[in-house]
Design a protein around this motif. Structure first.
Motif, PDB file in Angstrom:
ATOM      1  N   GLU A  73       0.849  -1.191   0.000  1.00  0.00           N
ATOM      2  CA  GLU A  73       0.000   0.000   0.000  1.00  0.00           C
ATOM      3  C   GLU A  73       0.890   1.247   0.000  1.00  0.00           C
ATOM      4  O   GLU A  73       1.656   1.467   0.942  1.00  0.00           O
ATOM      5  CB  GLU A  73      -0.898  -0.008   1.228  1.00  0.00           C
ATOM      6  N   LEU A  74       0.797   2.045  -1.038  1.00  0.00           N
ATOM      7  CA  LEU A  74       1.677   3.195  -1.217  1.00  0.00           C
ATOM      8  C   LEU A  74       0.901   4.484  -0.983  1.00  0.00           C
ATOM      9  O   LEU A  74      -0.138   4.725  -1.608  1.00  0.00           O
ATOM     10  CB  LEU A  74       2.256   3.185  -2.637  1.00  0.00           C
ATOM     11  N   ARG A  75       1.418   5.333  -0.076  1.00  0.00           N
ATOM     12  CA  ARG A  75       0.830   6.650   0.148  1.00  0.00           C
ATOM     13  C   ARG A  75       1.889   7.706  -0.120  1.00  0.00           C
ATOM     14  O   ARG A  75       2.875   7.808   0.627  1.00  0.00           O
ATOM     15  CB  ARG A  75       0.324   6.796   1.590  1.00  0.00           C
ATOM     16  N   LEU A  76       1.664   8.480  -1.157  1.00  0.00           N
ATOM     17  CA  LEU A  76       2.601   9.531  -1.520  1.00  0.00           C
ATOM     18  C   LEU A  76       2.096  10.884  -1.022  1.00  0.00           C
ATOM     19  O   LEU A  76       0.919  11.039  -0.708  1.00  0.00           O
ATOM     20  CB  LEU A  76       2.777   9.564  -3.043  1.00  0.00           C
ATOM     21  N   GLY A  77       2.983  11.848  -0.977  1.00  0.00           N
ATOM     22  CA  GLY A  77       2.602  13.190  -0.549  1.00  0.00           C
ATOM     23  C   GLY A  77       2.088  13.244   0.874  1.00  0.00           C
ATOM     24  O   GLY A  77       1.280  14.105   1.229  1.00  0.00           O
ATOM     25  N   THR A  78       2.579  12.334   1.716  1.00  0.00           N
ATOM     26  CA  THR A  78       2.102  12.240   3.096  1.00  0.00           C
ATOM     27  C   THR A  78       3.285  12.329   4.052  1.00  0.00           C
ATOM     28  O   THR A  78       4.189  11.479   4.018  1.00  0.00           O
ATOM     29  CB  THR A  78       1.366  10.905   3.338  1.00  0.00           C
ATOM     30  N   ARG A  79       3.292  13.339   4.890  1.00  0.00           N
ATOM     31  CA  ARG A  79       4.386  13.521   5.844  1.00  0.00           C
ATOM     32  C   ARG A  79       3.959  12.995   7.212  1.00  0.00           C
ATOM     33  O   ARG A  79       2.975  13.473   7.795  1.00  0.00           O
ATOM     34  CB  ARG A  79       4.760  15.000   5.956  1.00  0.00           C
ATOM     35  N   VAL A  80       4.690  12.022   7.714  1.00  0.00           N
ATOM     36  CA  VAL A  80       4.418  11.503   9.051  1.00  0.00           C
ATOM     37  C   VAL A  80       4.787  12.576  10.069  1.00  0.00           C
ATOM     38  O   VAL A  80       5.881  13.132  10.041  1.00  0.00           O
ATOM     39  CB  VAL A  80       5.221  10.213   9.306  1.00  0.00           C
ATOM     40  N   GLU A  81       3.874  12.862  10.988  1.00  0.00           N
ATOM     41  CA  GLU A  81       4.062  13.976  11.915  1.00  0.00           C
ATOM     42  C   GLU A  81       4.637  13.557  13.262  1.00  0.00           C
ATOM     43  O   GLU A  81       5.128  14.411  14.015  1.00  0.00           O
ATOM     44  CB  GLU A  81       2.740  14.707  12.105  1.00  0.00           C
ATOM     45  N   GLY A  82       4.560  12.272  13.584  1.00  0.00           N
ATOM     46  CA  GLY A  82       5.095  11.850  14.875  1.00  0.00           C
ATOM     47  C   GLY A  82       5.005  10.349  15.054  1.00  0.00           C
ATOM     48  O   GLY A  82       4.282   9.652  14.324  1.00  0.00           O
ATOM     49  N   LEU A  83       5.763   9.841  16.036  1.00  0.00           N
ATOM     50  CA  LEU A  83       5.773   8.423  16.366  1.00  0.00           C
ATOM     51  C   LEU A  83       5.407   8.253  17.835  1.00  0.00           C
ATOM     52  O   LEU A  83       5.844   9.025  18.687  1.00  0.00           O
ATOM     53  CB  LEU A  83       7.170   7.815  16.154  1.00  0.00           C
ATOM     54  N   ASP A  84       4.613   7.230  18.116  1.00  0.00           N
ATOM     55  CA  ASP A  84       4.327   6.828  19.491  1.00  0.00           C
ATOM     56  C   ASP A  84       4.850   5.407  19.623  1.00  0.00           C
ATOM     57  O   ASP A  84       4.176   4.445  19.231  1.00  0.00           O
ATOM     58  CB  ASP A  84       2.826   6.901  19.760  1.00  0.00           C
ATOM     59  N   THR A  85       6.080   5.275  20.118  1.00  0.00           N
ATOM     60  CA  THR A  85       6.712   3.957  20.135  1.00  0.00           C
ATOM     61  C   THR A  85       6.142   3.045  21.218  1.00  0.00           C
ATOM     62  O   THR A  85       6.306   1.826  21.140  1.00  0.00           O
ATOM     63  CB  THR A  85       8.232   4.094  20.322  1.00  0.00           C
ATOM     64  N   GLU A  86       5.502   3.618  22.232  1.00  0.00           N
ATOM     65  CA  GLU A  86       4.878   2.780  23.259  1.00  0.00           C
ATOM     66  C   GLU A  86       3.582   2.170  22.734  1.00  0.00           C
ATOM     67  O   GLU A  86       3.317   0.980  22.917  1.00  0.00           O
ATOM     68  CB  GLU A  86       4.609   3.601  24.517  1.00  0.00           C
ATOM     69  N   ALA A  87       2.761   2.980  22.085  1.00  0.00           N
ATOM     70  CA  ALA A  87       1.504   2.477  21.517  1.00  0.00           C
ATOM     71  C   ALA A  87       1.719   1.827  20.151  1.00  0.00           C
ATOM     72  O   ALA A  87       0.791   1.228  19.598  1.00  0.00           O
ATOM     73  CB  ALA A  87       0.500   3.614  21.384  1.00  0.00           C
ATOM     74  N   ARG A  88       2.939   1.956  19.619  1.00  0.00           N
ATOM     75  CA  ARG A  88       3.289   1.423  18.293  1.00  0.00           C
ATOM     76  C   ARG A  88       2.324   1.940  17.223  1.00  0.00           C
ATOM     77  O   ARG A  88       1.576   1.200  16.594  1.00  0.00           O
ATOM     78  CB  ARG A  88       3.313  -0.106  18.303  1.00  0.00           C
ATOM     79  N   ARG A  89       2.388   3.250  17.027  1.00  0.00           N
ATOM     80  CA  ARG A  89       1.594   3.852  15.981  1.00  0.00           C
ATOM     81  C   ARG A  89       2.289   5.112  15.485  1.00  0.00           C
ATOM     82  O   ARG A  89       3.126   5.694  16.182  1.00  0.00           O
ATOM     83  CB  ARG A  89       0.183   4.182  16.469  1.00  0.00           C
ATOM     84  N   TYR A 100       1.331  -0.207  14.022  1.00  0.00           N
ATOM     85  CA  TYR A 100       2.309  -1.112  13.423  1.00  0.00           C
ATOM     86  C   TYR A 100       2.751  -2.161  14.442  1.00  0.00           C
ATOM     87  O   TYR A 100       2.739  -1.931  15.654  1.00  0.00           O
ATOM     88  CB  TYR A 100       3.530  -0.341  12.925  1.00  0.00           C
ATOM     89  N   ASP A 101       3.146  -3.313  13.914  1.00  0.00           N
ATOM     90  CA  ASP A 101       3.875  -4.298  14.702  1.00  0.00           C
ATOM     91  C   ASP A 101       5.374  -4.075  14.550  1.00  0.00           C
ATOM     92  O   ASP A 101       6.136  -4.322  15.483  1.00  0.00           O
ATOM     93  CB  ASP A 101       3.507  -5.717  14.253  1.00  0.00           C
ATOM     94  N   ALA A 102       5.777  -3.648  13.341  1.00  0.00           N
ATOM     95  CA  ALA A 102       7.176  -3.298  13.094  1.00  0.00           C
ATOM     96  C   ALA A 102       7.204  -2.073  12.188  1.00  0.00           C
ATOM     97  O   ALA A 102       6.381  -1.942  11.268  1.00  0.00           O
ATOM     98  CB  ALA A 102       7.925  -4.458  12.446  1.00  0.00           C
ATOM     99  N   THR A 264      16.725  -0.187  16.122  1.00  0.00           N
ATOM    100  CA  THR A 264      17.019   1.042  16.860  1.00  0.00           C
ATOM    101  C   THR A 264      16.869   0.778  18.355  1.00  0.00           C
ATOM    102  O   THR A 264      16.636  -0.367  18.779  1.00  0.00           O
ATOM    103  CB  THR A 264      16.069   2.171  16.449  1.00  0.00           C
ATOM    104  N   SER A 265      16.937   1.828  19.144  1.00  0.00           N
ATOM    105  CA  SER A 265      16.783   1.681  20.594  1.00  0.00           C
ATOM    106  C   SER A 265      15.332   1.479  21.013  1.00  0.00           C
ATOM    107  O   SER A 265      15.060   1.188  22.185  1.00  0.00           O
ATOM    108  CB  SER A 265      17.355   2.908  21.315  1.00  0.00           C
ATOM    109  N   ALA A 266      14.383   1.620  20.096  1.00  0.00           N
ATOM    110  CA  ALA A 266      12.962   1.441  20.415  1.00  0.00           C
ATOM    111  C   ALA A 266      12.501   0.071  19.938  1.00  0.00           C
ATOM    112  O   ALA A 266      12.777  -0.320  18.797  1.00  0.00           O
ATOM    113  CB  ALA A 266      12.124   2.528  19.751  1.00  0.00           C
TER     114      ALA A 266
END
Length: 295
Positions: A73-89, A100-102, A264-266
């Motif tokens: 699934e490809l999404r172009l023109g989309t900037r990821v604004e942040g990561l929540d590594t505890e909730a994995r999203r 995400y799982d990974a 990574t460390s997360a």
């Protein structure tokens, strides 16, 4: 329900990673997110694009159908604004989230602009994307004088492309000869003569004092000379895009720090390509990005 995989970045590391994930898990969801409008394309060909010898479509290595055919699934023109590594999203524009799982961070690098006085003056460009290249071409066809700061491989290729658009092009290089990492002084002199015969001018062993201009660049000031400039191209290497990782609390040095498995460390977060630092190094080359993405 299958596993959820997210890859951020549509360069060689990201595409290699998405392909490897699909091959290793035919049933999982693979979401590939990129902030550019083009899918996987060749930055190596940007000088040809700048000169007008090829079009946007000619840059593309993998068209959107290639991803569809592989269930990516490809999404172009989309900037990821942040990561929540505890909730994995990951957080997307508008407040949407994707779980995400990974997660693979293949966020690449940005063009580096040294801290010259006036570096943010309109008309100063550092090439990294197709959009950057289009903006420079639009400026160059109207320009009488373009100053290219940096006499490395990319800088010279871009300067050569600029010549074909009509302006006078002057290279400013801090070293006493061209391509000091690849050539000795004699070889650098031979290359300089070839390029001078094509119309380029050079200021070697020269440092930029400031970029001048108000609403738009007008000149580049060196130690004892001021060069007129309607546009300025800066080719001074790259800097890894680490802001997403840093803001999420992931260990970052020059790049996103990874181990032998690209982890990574997360937990559940991996990194590859120009964004990644392994053994204290950011490799910054296509083969390394491809290999790390597959890892």
């Amino acid at each position: 329900m299958g596993k959820q995989y997210i890859v951020i970045g549509t360069g060689p590391a990201g595409v290699a990673g998405a392909q490897a994930l699909r091959e290793n898990d035919p049933d999982g969801r693979v979401l590939l997110i990129g902030d550019e409008s083009l899918p996987f394309y060749s930055r190596i060909r940007l000088p040809e694009f700048l000169a007008g010898r090829i079009g946007r479509d000619d840059l593309v290595i993998r068209k959107e159908a290639w991803f569809r055919d592989r269930g990516v699934e490809l999404r172009l023109g989309t900037r990821v604004e942040g990561l929540d590594t505890e909730a994995r999203r990951v957080r997307l524009p508008g407040g949407a989230f994707e779980a995400y799982d990974a997660l693979l961070l293949a966020t690449g690098a940005r063009a580096n602009i040294p801290p010259f006085e006036g570096r943010e003056t309109p008309g100063v460009t550092a090439i990294r994307t197709a959009e950057d290249t289009e903006a420079l071409r639009e400026a160059a066809v109207k320009a009488k004088n373009v100053v290219a700061i940096g006499g490395g491989v990319l800088g010279l290729e871009m300067a050569n492309a600029l010549l074909s658009l009509g302006p006078k092009v002057t290279i400013v290089e801090v070293f006493p000869w061209l391509l000091p990492r690849q050539l000795d002084p004699e070889g650098g002199g031979v290359l300089q003569k070839i390029l001078e015969d094509r119309g380029m001018e050079f200021r070697l062993d020269a440092k930029v004092g400031a970029i001048e201009g108000g609403d738009h660049v007008t000149a580049v000031r060196l130690g004892d000379e001021t060069l007129p400039a309607d546009a300025v191209l800066v080719s001074a290497g790259i800097a890894s895009n680490t802001s997403l990782a840093r803001e999420a609390g992931i260990e970052v040095g020059r790049g996103i720090v990874i181990d032998d498995s690209t982890a990574t460390s997360a937990p559940g977060v991996f990194a590859a390509g120009d964004a990644a630092e392994y053994g204290g190094r950011v490799f910054g080359i296509w083969p390394a990005a491809d290999a790390q993405g597959k890892g």
